[in-house]
Write an enzyme that holds these catalytic residues in place. Structure first.
Site, PDB file in Angstrom:
ATOM      1  N   LYS A  95      33.998  40.923  42.336  1.00  0.00           N
ATOM      2  CA  LYS A  95      33.562  39.536  42.481  1.00  0.00           C
ATOM      3  C   LYS A  95      34.062  38.646  41.345  1.00  0.00           C
ATOM      4  CE  LYS A  95      29.668  40.261  45.527  1.00  0.00           C
ATOM      5  NZ  LYS A  95      29.722  41.727  45.703  1.00  0.00           N
ATOM      6  N   ASP A  96      34.335  39.246  40.182  1.00  0.00           N
ATOM      7  CA  ASP A  96      34.837  38.472  39.049  1.00  0.00           C
ATOM      8  C   ASP A  96      36.152  37.759  39.379  1.00  0.00           C
ATOM      9  OD1 ASP A  96      32.753  39.237  37.363  1.00  0.00           O
ATOM     10  OD2 ASP A  96      33.840  40.985  36.607  1.00  0.00           O
TER      11      ASP A  96
END
Ligand SMILES: *Cc1c(COP(=O)(O)O)cnc(C)c1O
Length: 480
Positions: free
Chosen positions: A120-121
């Protein structure tokens, strides 16, 4: 011509509304009609154009792709936002998403080397920089209110910390996250980050967010925003690594490869679908679920049946424990000839009849294979066995989510077709399962050693929407 965004349920097609631009929808969640935003069309690349992209570095590739969708940001500005996002300093290597080959034709694309060790980063870090830029240009601010069971909250906080114009109010279930996950969020000392530990479960947190968002006067007054998985910019950022992965394992654009994707809210694999629609030679997109198999059921049977919270199981791949797949409606729109009336009809069935079944509708069902999706699901025992087998055969540690993907990938391999499995988190985040599989704790990156011992900053609160409203009022009032 600027890229225009429309809702899957039709708003934006009316004569008085020609659709919104990228920056218009950047800070928004659902479209006003309850649908999801999508571009009016996908840019499609020719073989020559694809060849020109081969060999670009990650940030250059990201610019080539994202600039087609975010064309209301001046190119030089967008370029510098992207360049400052995708650096070796933030993602651990200049490759950003390095490839690990297990054996000829079978690879893992490492997407989890960002600050919170989950894929998700990759999108969230870009979102943080885009938010700061757009809010600054519009002289605006936003107060992000979210609920998390672990990964999303920490990824959002690490992306938004210290950003001008943004505050984050993140609700999480008190004493229900792993010590590592708590530490990742609660040890942040930035003034614009507010952690709220709710006496309840994740669903209580989510209900509080919904209750606050449904109070439109409060929402407008306090500029409440969201960064959830339906955010369009997050999807676009994820399209990039499908291209990167494709170029990493092929020598020419004549070869088709398959991707296996651990899936929950359908955000990651939707980005793969979009890459394929843009002309990337993808043969199959393999949707891998855990025991929460609402997506696997759809792709196998044509039946889409979101589950209730009671039916949603807690598993050892917790970031895939979803009851309904929030981004699925975007694929449905493409499947249904981009006809918003048809989408509205199926979503009405979801609301009133608990789901729908397209297998009886030949017109729709016979279109399905053209989109390349196949699916499968796995169990706790499968994950443990897969983690063990990959360690024994290749001396590589994978986490439980990546194991779901790899397991389903192995059931769907085809001779002569290369397979790329997306790694969505590092094993360090899920120590208990790794100990069960390998009899020892996983490798933890140096920077995270001992984070459980750092001082923590969080507020404990009852599961009460009124309490969170008072908290926000109080904090914002005091800061002003
Ligand atoms: C969020 C997440 C997923 C699921 O991704 P979707 O985009 O929701 O399908 C899978 N694995 C990990 C580790 C995640 O954090």
């Amino acid at each position: 011509m600027t890229m225009r965004y429309v809702s899957t349920r039709g708003a934006g097609f009316a004569a008085d509304e020609s659709g919104k631009s990228f920056c218009d929808i950047l800070l928004e969640g659902l479209a006003p009609d309850g649908g999801l935003f999508l571009p009016q069309s996908y840019p499609v690349w020719s073989a020559d154009e694809l060849t020109a992209l081969r060999g670009l570095g990650y940030a250059e590739l990201a610019f080539a792709i994202i600039s087609r969708y975010a064309d209301d940001i001046p190119a030089a500005d967008l370029k510098s936002i992207i360049d400052m996002t995708y650096t070796a300093e933030v993602f651990g290597s200049t490759d950003i998403t390095p490839l690990k080959t297990l054996e000829p034709g079978l690879h893992i694309l490492a997407l989890s080397n960002g600050p919170t060790l989950a894929f998700k980063d990759i999108a969230m870090q870009l979102l943080g920089n885009l938010f700061e830029y757009v809010l600054d240009k519009r002289n605006a601010e936003t107060n992000i209110l979210g609920a998390t069971s672990g990964d999303t909250g920490s990824s959002a906080e690490h992306a938004m910390k210290g950003k001008r114009g943004v505050r984050v109010f993140m609700l999480s279930p008190h004493e229900k996250m792993s010590p590592f996950q708590c530490a990742q969020m609660f040890s942040l000392q930035d003034e614009n980050i507010f952690n709220i530990a709710v006496r309840g479960v994740f669903d209580d947190c989510q209900d509080m967010v919904k209750a606050v968002s449904n109070d439109s006067a409060f929402k407008a007054k306090y500029k409440i925003g969201a960064v959830n998985s339906i955010n369009w910019a997050r999807i676009v950022a994820q399209v990039v690594y499908y291209f990167k992965g494709y170029f990493a394992v092929t020598a020419t654009n004549d070869e088709k490869i398959s991707f296996a994707v651990p899936s929950g809210n359908f955000g990651n694999v939707l980005a793969g679908h979009i890459a394929r629609m843009m002309g990337l030679p993808i043969r199959r997109l393999i949707v891998a679920t855990n025991e929460n198999d609402v997506l696997d059921e759809f792709f196998r049977t044509g039946r889409y049946r979101p589950r209730g919270s009671i039916e949603t199981q807690q598993t050892s791949s917790p970031s895939m424990d979803i009851s309904k797949a929030s981004n699925f409606e975007r694929f449905l729109y493409d499947l249904l000839w981009r006809d918003p009336a048809a989408v509205r009809e199926l979503m009405r069935k979801v609301d009133h009849e608990g789901g729908f079944d397209v297998s009886g509708c030949t017109e729709i069902w016979k279109r399905m294979p053209a989109f390349g999706f196949v699916s499968g699901s796995s169990t706790h025992a499968d994950r443990i066995a897969t983690i063990r087998a990959v360690w024994e055969m290749h001396r590589i540690e994978i986490d439980t989510h990546t194991a779901d993907g790899l397991k389903v990938a192995m059931n769907n391999r085809e001779p002569g077709v290369q397979m790329v499995c997306l790694e969505t988190a590092l094993p360090a985040k899920f120590e208990a399962s790794m100990v069960e599989a390998l009899g020892r704790k996983p490798v933890r990156p140096l920077a995270y050693k001992g984070i459980e011992n750092l001082p923590q900053r969080f507020e404990v609160m009852d599961a009460d929407a009124g309490a969170v409203k008072r908290f926000i009022e109080d904090k914002i009032g005091r800061l002003k």
